[in-house]
Design a protein around this motif. Structure first.
Motif, PDB file in Angstrom:
ATOM      1  N   ILE A 109       0.808  -1.217   0.000  1.00  0.00           N
ATOM      2  CA  ILE A 109       0.000   0.000   0.000  1.00  0.00           C
ATOM      3  C   ILE A 109       0.846   1.274   0.000  1.00  0.00           C
ATOM      4  CG2 ILE A 109      -0.337   0.199   2.500  1.00  0.00           C
ATOM      5  CD1 ILE A 109      -3.323   0.851   1.804  1.00  0.00           C
ATOM      6  N   HIS A 110       1.959   1.262   0.705  1.00  0.00           N
ATOM      7  CA  HIS A 110       2.784   2.473   0.794  1.00  0.00           C
ATOM      8  C   HIS A 110       3.563   2.751  -0.488  1.00  0.00           C
ATOM      9  CE1 HIS A 110       1.556   3.122   4.850  1.00  0.00           C
ATOM     10  NE2 HIS A 110       1.876   1.876   5.159  1.00  0.00           N
ATOM     11  N   GLU A 111       3.676   1.741  -1.360  1.00  0.00           N
ATOM     12  CA  GLU A 111       4.301   1.967  -2.664  1.00  0.00           C
ATOM     13  C   GLU A 111       3.350   2.702  -3.602  1.00  0.00           C
ATOM     14  OE1 GLU A 111       6.066  -1.501  -4.459  1.00  0.00           O
ATOM     15  OE2 GLU A 111       6.608  -2.298  -2.482  1.00  0.00           O
ATOM     16  N   TYR A 112       2.050   2.595  -3.344  1.00  0.00           N
ATOM     17  CA  TYR A 112       1.053   3.171  -4.233  1.00  0.00           C
ATOM     18  C   TYR A 112       0.422   4.449  -3.697  1.00  0.00           C
ATOM     19  CZ  TYR A 112       1.521  -1.288  -6.562  1.00  0.00           C
ATOM     20  OH  TYR A 112       2.031  -2.372  -7.207  1.00  0.00           O
ATOM     21  N   LEU A 113       0.504   4.662  -2.403  1.00  0.00           N
ATOM     22  CA  LEU A 113      -0.084   5.852  -1.806  1.00  0.00           C
ATOM     23  C   LEU A 113       1.008   6.830  -1.404  1.00  0.00           C
ATOM     24  CD1 LEU A 113      -2.755   4.238   0.548  1.00  0.00           C
ATOM     25  CD2 LEU A 113      -3.144   5.325  -1.670  1.00  0.00           C
ATOM     26  N   LYS A 114       0.887   8.061  -1.866  1.00  0.00           N
ATOM     27  CA  LYS A 114       1.850   9.084  -1.477  1.00  0.00           C
ATOM     28  C   LYS A 114       1.484   9.577  -0.077  1.00  0.00           C
ATOM     29  CE  LYS A 114       2.557  10.608  -6.196  1.00  0.00           C
ATOM     30  NZ  LYS A 114       2.387  11.695  -7.162  1.00  0.00           N
ATOM     31  N   PRO A 115       2.473   9.954   0.718  1.00  0.00           N
ATOM     32  CA  PRO A 115       2.173  10.477   2.053  1.00  0.00           C
ATOM     33  C   PRO A 115       1.292  11.730   1.959  1.00  0.00           C
ATOM     34  CG  PRO A 115       4.516  10.002   1.833  1.00  0.00           C
ATOM     35  CD  PRO A 115       3.914   9.871   0.469  1.00  0.00           C
ATOM     36  N   ILE A 116       0.307  11.813   2.803  1.00  0.00           N
ATOM     37  CA  ILE A 116      -0.668  12.907   2.766  1.00  0.00           C
ATOM     38  C   ILE A 116       0.006  14.270   2.845  1.00  0.00           C
ATOM     39  CG2 ILE A 116      -2.565  13.981   4.049  1.00  0.00           C
ATOM     40  CD1 ILE A 116      -3.483  11.085   4.735  1.00  0.00           C
ATOM     41  N   ASP A 117       1.048  14.390   3.648  1.00  0.00           N
ATOM     42  CA  ASP A 117       1.705  15.689   3.808  1.00  0.00           C
ATOM     43  C   ASP A 117       2.478  16.138   2.571  1.00  0.00           C
ATOM     44  OD1 ASP A 117       0.743  15.926   6.399  1.00  0.00           O
ATOM     45  OD2 ASP A 117       2.516  15.002   7.281  1.00  0.00           O
ATOM     46  N   THR A 118       2.703  15.237   1.619  1.00  0.00           N
ATOM     47  CA  THR A 118       3.505  15.599   0.446  1.00  0.00           C
ATOM     48  C   THR A 118       2.702  15.681  -0.851  1.00  0.00           C
ATOM     49  OG1 THR A 118       4.117  13.309  -0.034  1.00  0.00           O
ATOM     50  CG2 THR A 118       5.564  14.548   1.460  1.00  0.00           C
ATOM     51  N   ILE A 119       1.471  15.167  -0.883  1.00  0.00           N
ATOM     52  CA  ILE A 119       0.689  15.209  -2.116  1.00  0.00           C
ATOM     53  C   ILE A 119       0.034  16.577  -2.291  1.00  0.00           C
ATOM     54  CG2 ILE A 119       0.270  12.741  -2.341  1.00  0.00           C
ATOM     55  CD1 ILE A 119      -2.336  13.047  -0.887  1.00  0.00           C
ATOM     56  N   TRP A 120      -0.365  16.891  -3.502  1.00  0.00           N
ATOM     57  CA  TRP A 120      -0.978  18.187  -3.783  1.00  0.00           C
ATOM     58  C   TRP A 120      -2.287  18.344  -3.014  1.00  0.00           C
ATOM     59  CZ3 TRP A 120      -5.837  18.619  -5.829  1.00  0.00           C
ATOM     60  CH2 TRP A 120      -6.369  17.496  -6.472  1.00  0.00           C
ATOM     61  N   GLN A 121      -2.609  19.576  -2.756  1.00  0.00           N
ATOM     62  CA  GLN A 121      -3.870  19.931  -2.119  1.00  0.00           C
ATOM     63  C   GLN A 121      -4.545  20.996  -2.991  1.00  0.00           C
ATOM     64  OE1 GLN A 121      -5.190  18.343   0.460  1.00  0.00           O
ATOM     65  NE2 GLN A 121      -3.349  17.078   0.675  1.00  0.00           N
TER      66      GLN A 121
END
Length: 185
Positions: free
Chosen positions: A12-24
């Motif tokens: 799952i962590h290979e496919y999901l970017k950390p919330i604090d680093t993805i665009w908002q």
């Protein structure tokens, strides 16, 4: 679903970017804390004024669809083999996917609101009706049918957003072009 859930948890962590680093959404919209906010809104409205009626109608439909997320998350949790336990890989993925889709709805909603081209109250009423009416794609609890539906639906969404981006560029709205392109980042 049960069989591949272990794989989901491992990868799952290979496919999901950390919330604090993805665009908002705020990364792509005028920043209300800056002195240039009202100038940026005026520029957004001037760019949006050149968009065709058809393109605005597509954006409204896209926004309403993206904002109906509570219904989609409920649907995904009913698929056979998806555990609603907090440790479950599918629930973790579903919540992250819902957050991803929520960002898209927020961005489109704010763009349309700031554009001044849409009766937002009517759009909000339509969204409320969509959520209240529920969602049934006719796949029942069958995971295979749900995967097939989701695969086609995600591909269709991708094609639609790419077309909207190309039309935004054609009509000279660089902010909308940038906003819609972020969907698949």
């Amino acid at each position: 679903m049960v069989h591949i859930e272990k794989f989901m948890l491992e990868k799952i962590h290979e496919y999901l970017k950390p919330i604090d680093t993805i665009w908002q959404p705020s990364d792509f919209l005028p920043d209300s804390s800056r002195d240039s906010f009202f100038t940026e809104i005026k520029e957004l409205q001037e760019s949006a004024a050149g968009l065709s009626y058809d393109l605005i109608a597509v954006l409204i439909g896209d926004t309403i669809t993206e904002e109906a997320l509570p219904t989609y998350e409920s649907w995904l949790t009913m698929v056979e083999g998806v555990s609603d336990s907090e440790e479950g890989g599918w629930m973790k993925w579903t919540r992250h996917w819902t957050g991803e889709e929520n960002r898209h709805g927020d961005l489109l909603n704010k763009y349309l609101y700031l554009s001044g081209r849409v009766d937002m109250r009517m759009m909000e009423i339509s969204t409320q009706y969509l959520i209240s009416d529920g969602f049934d794609i006719g796949t029942g609890h069958d995971p295979y049918r749900n995967f097939i539906y989701t695969s086609f639906q995600e591909l269709a969404t991708n094609v639609s957003h790419r077309r909207v981006a190309s039309q935004a560029k054609k009509y000279g709205d660089p902010l909308l072009f940038k906003n819609v392109r972020c969907y698949r980042i």
